[in-house]
Enzyme design. Structure first.
Site, short mmCIF file in Angstrom:
data_model
loop_
_atom_site.label_atom_id
_atom_site.label_comp_id
_atom_site.label_asym_id
_atom_site.label_seq_id
_atom_site.Cartn_x
_atom_site.Cartn_y
_atom_site.Cartn_z
N LEU A 89 -1.17 25.81 -2.87
CA LEU A 89 -2.13 25.46 -1.83
C LEU A 89 -1.44 24.41 -0.96
CD1 LEU A 89 -5.43 24.98 -3.89
CD2 LEU A 89 -4.85 26.90 -2.40
N ASP A 90 -1.68 24.44 0.34
CA ASP A 90 -1.10 23.45 1.24
C ASP A 90 -1.51 22.05 0.81
OD1 ASP A 90 0.01 25.46 2.75
OD2 ASP A 90 -1.56 25.43 4.28
N ASP A 91 -0.68 21.07 1.16
CA ASP A 91 -0.97 19.68 0.80
C ASP A 91 -2.37 19.26 1.22
OD1 ASP A 91 1.65 19.67 -0.04
OD2 ASP A 91 2.29 18.02 1.26
#
Length: 128
Positions: A89-91
């Site tokens: 998942l993106d930051d």
């Protein structure tokens, strides 16, 4: 794998629909002084672990921040399990993150994601 997809989707939906307390604005973990953030375990089996990754927490370690795997290992110091990310998942994205327990589970989960046997749901919460 089907049970994992259901558990992850149900947990993501429940987390997204739960309103934050009015006294606390929605904030990215990166904006907070509380580091490292607590990782809540959503579900676990012999083959996988699902954690609720907060926004601002990177999946992979960076020079300035530990990654999710580092936080799991720190929270379970006596656990010799070889955790591996099944996906990312993106930051800045919060949500359910699946970790495989060992190489065999990582391959099985990787194949399931690649073959689209795992259903992912993305829910956006906005304020007007």
């Amino acid at each position: 794998i089907a049970r994992l997809a259901f558990v992850a989707a149900a947990a993501a939906l429940a987390a997204a629909l739960a309103p934050p307390p009015r006294s606390q604005p929605i904030r990215d973990v990166a904006e907070s002084d509380a580091w490292p953030p607590p990782l809540r375990v959503v579900a676990e089996s012999d083959a996988w672990l699902v954690v609720d990754k907060p926004a601002g927490c990177p999946c992979h370690a960076r020079p300035d921040r530990p990654g999710v795997l580092d936080l799991v290992r720190a929270a379970r110091p006596n656990d010799a399990t070889d955790y591996k990310l099944a996906h990312r998942l993106d930051d800045g994205t919060s949500g359910c993150l699946v970790l495989a327990k060992g190489a065999a589970a990582a391959r099985a989960l990787g194949d399931a994601f690649a073959e689209r046997r795992v259903k992912k749901a993305y829910v956006a919460v906005t304020a007007s």
